[in-house]
Design a protein around this motif. Structure first.
Motif, mmCIF file in Angstrom:
data_model
loop_
_atom_site.group_PDB
_atom_site.id
_atom_site.type_symbol
_atom_site.label_atom_id
_atom_site.label_comp_id
_atom_site.label_asym_id
_atom_site.label_seq_id
_atom_site.Cartn_x
_atom_site.Cartn_y
_atom_site.Cartn_z
ATOM 1 N N ARG A 1 -61.060 5.436 -57.784
ATOM 2 C CA ARG A 1 -60.088 5.054 -56.757
ATOM 3 C C ARG A 1 -59.254 6.266 -56.352
ATOM 4 O O ARG A 1 -59.177 7.265 -57.065
ATOM 5 C CB ARG A 1 -59.168 3.939 -57.286
ATOM 6 C CG ARG A 1 -59.922 2.777 -57.930
ATOM 7 C CD ARG A 1 -60.870 2.081 -56.947
ATOM 8 N NE ARG A 1 -61.840 1.236 -57.623
ATOM 9 C CZ ARG A 1 -61.639 -0.040 -57.930
ATOM 10 N NH1 ARG A 1 -60.481 -0.609 -57.647
ATOM 11 N NH2 ARG A 1 -62.587 -0.744 -58.505
ATOM 12 N N ASP A 2 -58.591 6.147 -55.215
ATOM 13 C CA ASP A 2 -57.731 7.220 -54.722
ATOM 14 C C ASP A 2 -56.431 7.270 -55.513
ATOM 15 O O ASP A 2 -55.934 6.243 -55.986
ATOM 16 C CB ASP A 2 -57.393 7.012 -53.246
ATOM 17 C CG ASP A 2 -58.620 7.078 -52.347
ATOM 18 O OD1 ASP A 2 -59.514 7.885 -52.639
ATOM 19 O OD2 ASP A 2 -58.674 6.312 -51.368
ATOM 20 N N VAL A 3 -55.869 8.467 -55.632
ATOM 21 C CA VAL A 3 -54.541 8.638 -56.224
ATOM 22 C C VAL A 3 -53.670 9.374 -55.213
ATOM 23 O O VAL A 3 -54.027 10.458 -54.734
ATOM 24 C CB VAL A 3 -54.595 9.423 -57.551
ATOM 25 C CG1 VAL A 3 -53.183 9.660 -58.082
ATOM 26 C CG2 VAL A 3 -55.421 8.666 -58.582
ATOM 27 N N PHE A 4 -52.547 8.758 -54.859
ATOM 28 C CA PHE A 4 -51.590 9.323 -53.914
ATOM 29 C C PHE A 4 -50.299 9.645 -54.658
ATOM 30 O O PHE A 4 -49.893 8.900 -55.549
ATOM 31 C CB PHE A 4 -51.286 8.328 -52.789
ATOM 32 C CG PHE A 4 -52.498 7.724 -52.141
ATOM 33 C CD1 PHE A 4 -53.422 8.515 -51.490
ATOM 34 C CD2 PHE A 4 -52.714 6.348 -52.178
ATOM 35 C CE1 PHE A 4 -54.538 7.962 -50.880
ATOM 36 C CE2 PHE A 4 -53.811 5.771 -51.572
ATOM 37 C CZ PHE A 4 -54.738 6.584 -50.928
ATOM 38 N N CYS A 5 -49.647 10.730 -54.290
ATOM 39 C CA CYS A 5 -48.424 11.123 -54.999
ATOM 40 C C CYS A 5 -47.323 11.558 -54.050
ATOM 41 O O CYS A 5 -47.573 12.280 -53.074
ATOM 42 C CB CYS A 5 -48.708 12.272 -55.974
ATOM 43 S SG CYS A 5 -49.630 11.783 -57.431
ATOM 44 N N LEU A 6 -46.114 11.146 -54.373
ATOM 45 C CA LEU A 6 -44.932 11.623 -53.670
ATOM 46 C C LEU A 6 -44.506 12.938 -54.309
ATOM 47 O O LEU A 6 -44.237 12.981 -55.513
ATOM 48 C CB LEU A 6 -43.812 10.595 -53.791
ATOM 49 C CG LEU A 6 -42.519 10.901 -53.040
ATOM 50 C CD1 LEU A 6 -42.725 10.705 -51.549
ATOM 51 C CD2 LEU A 6 -41.394 9.999 -53.545
ATOM 52 N N PRO A 7 -44.444 14.029 -53.560
ATOM 53 C CA PRO A 7 -44.028 15.304 -54.155
ATOM 54 C C PRO A 7 -42.548 15.301 -54.478
ATOM 55 O O PRO A 7 -41.760 14.547 -53.889
ATOM 56 C CB PRO A 7 -44.353 16.317 -53.047
ATOM 57 C CG PRO A 7 -44.226 15.525 -51.779
ATOM 58 C CD PRO A 7 -44.710 14.146 -52.112
ATOM 59 N N GLY A 8 -42.155 16.133 -55.436
ATOM 60 C CA GLY A 8 -40.752 16.199 -55.824
ATOM 61 C C GLY A 8 -40.312 17.627 -56.087
ATOM 62 O O GLY A 8 -41.121 18.568 -56.064
ATOM 63 N N ARG A 9 -39.029 17.794 -56.356
ATOM 64 C CA ARG A 9 -38.488 19.115 -56.641
ATOM 65 C C ARG A 9 -39.082 19.670 -57.933
ATOM 66 O O ARG A 9 -39.308 18.942 -58.904
ATOM 67 C CB ARG A 9 -36.960 19.050 -56.758
ATOM 68 C CG ARG A 9 -36.256 18.682 -55.455
ATOM 69 C CD ARG A 9 -34.743 18.773 -55.617
ATOM 70 N NE ARG A 9 -34.265 17.787 -56.582
ATOM 71 C CZ ARG A 9 -33.897 16.557 -56.258
ATOM 72 N NH1 ARG A 9 -33.958 16.154 -55.003
ATOM 73 N NH2 ARG A 9 -33.464 15.727 -57.189
ATOM 74 N N LEU A 10 -39.293 20.967 -57.973
ATOM 75 C CA LEU A 10 -39.899 21.617 -59.136
ATOM 76 C C LEU A 10 -39.045 21.462 -60.382
ATOM 77 O O LEU A 10 -39.559 21.439 -61.505
ATOM 78 C CB LEU A 10 -40.134 23.096 -58.846
ATOM 79 C CG LEU A 10 -41.098 23.434 -57.707
ATOM 80 C CD1 LEU A 10 -41.217 24.943 -57.550
ATOM 81 C CD2 LEU A 10 -42.467 22.821 -57.954
ATOM 82 N N THR A 11 -37.736 21.361 -60.203
ATOM 83 C CA THR A 11 -36.824 21.278 -61.348
ATOM 84 C C THR A 11 -36.536 19.841 -61.787
ATOM 85 O O THR A 11 -35.801 19.627 -62.747
ATOM 86 C CB THR A 11 -35.493 21.961 -60.997
ATOM 87 O OG1 THR A 11 -34.955 21.361 -59.807
ATOM 88 C CG2 THR A 11 -35.694 23.454 -60.769
ATOM 89 N N ASP A 12 -37.118 18.879 -61.084
ATOM 90 C CA ASP A 12 -36.867 17.466 -61.386
ATOM 91 C C ASP A 12 -37.880 16.971 -62.415
ATOM 92 O O ASP A 12 -39.081 16.921 -62.139
ATOM 93 C CB ASP A 12 -36.965 16.646 -60.101
ATOM 94 C CG ASP A 12 -36.529 15.203 -60.296
ATOM 95 O OD1 ASP A 12 -36.368 14.790 -61.463
ATOM 96 O OD2 ASP A 12 -36.369 14.484 -59.287
#
Length: 295
Positions: free
Chosen positions: A246-257
């Motif tokens: 199945r597909d995996v989708f991701c919300l990107p976030g801050r590198l320090t989070d």
């Protein structure tokens, strides 16, 4: 006289039985009839220690046959029934039996699994609204696990827009977890669908939540991970989705989070980075033309 279906459901209610044990029973006897003639000692040959085998024997022969346990609206669906969801049928360890309350039609609608941290940031909540609102307006069913945090936000967003939502539980219907979501579960049972592979009397146990994650991912074309630490249950769901093709989708976030470390790693490993709803909708064949016309 017991039918194969009733034998399978009764076995599923017995203590000590898990997916592998039922698979062993079915391999030995596809009718499951001979299981009733076995002693507790013989049952140990199927991966049960004697203590568990004795309890299993008691449940099989002494305990009254399973009933709806006072849950009149509960539907019991086996892997051999027509109502069993097609998408779930094709995962390796598809549940032998599932218990449902609510709208069964949602099992065969376009769907998206949404998972993430139990402690989402305000940024995550606003991004979920930005990305998922147009998605649910296409009547894509939101599948999640009724957990605190992202799961709860995803279910509520779908309900708010009168779209379908499926909550996959890690316990039986008589032991909704977490307790603060009992009211939400009641609303979903009326306006969406509650689903579990555990009989109504089964309490929530730590090991059952990773098990249910394969159902969350298995019910959907893709899994959207909103925020996740480096080690989290959400990453288990993402791994399950990958194993299931199945597909995996991701919300990107801050590198320090720290709450974005897991999602950023998934993107680095090949998960699709999501900036807007079109990034998800374009992966659904039935919506590609509509999406293209709006861009």
């Amino acid at each position: 006289m017991r039918t194969f279906r009733s034998r399978l459901i009764q076995l599923h209610h017995c203590e000590g039985v898990n997916w592998k044990v039922i698979q062993s029973f079915l391999t030995f006897d596809p009718t499951l009839q001979s299981i009733y003639d076995m002693s507790a000692v013989t049952l140990t040959k199927f991966g049960l220690d004697f203590r568990i085998a004795s309890r299993f024997y008691h449940d099989l022969h002494v305990t009254k046959p399973w009933k709806t346990n006072g849950l009149g609206e509960m539907r019991v669906i086996t892997r051999y029934d027509e109502e069993y969801p097609e998408r779930l049928m094709h995962i390796y360890d598809a549940p032998w039996v599932i218990y449902c309350m609510g709208n069964l039609r949602l099992l065969n609608t376009p769907s998206l699994s949404v998972v993430g941290t139990r402690h989402p940031s305000s940024h995550a909540e606003s991004c979920m609204a930005h990305v998922l609102t147009p998605v649910v307006q296409y009547n894509i069913t939101v599948v999640s696990g009724l957990a605190r945090g992202v799961d709860t936000l995803a279910h509520r967003l779908a309900l708010r827009h009168q779209s379908g939502t499926i909550a996959v539980l890690g316990s039986g219907f008589k032991h909704i977890y977490p307790k603060e979501n009992i009211e939400l579960a009641t609303v979903i049972a009326k306006n969406g669908l509650l689903l579990t592979e555990y009989p109504p009397h089964r309490v929530a146990e730590r090991t059952q939540f990773p098990e249910r994650n394969r159902i969350i991912s298995g019910l959907s074309k893709g899994t959207f991970v909103v925020e996740a630490r480096k080690k989290s249950g959400s990453l288990i769901t993402a791994d399950q989705a990958i194993e299931q093709g199945r597909d995996v989708f991701c919300l990107p976030g801050r590198l320090t989070d720290l709450h974005s470390e897991g999602t950023n790693r998934l993107i680095q490993q090949g998960a699709k980075l999501i900036l807007n709803s079109e990034d998800i909708l374009c992966e659904y064949d039935e919506f590609q033309e509509k999406v293209a016309s709006t861009i």
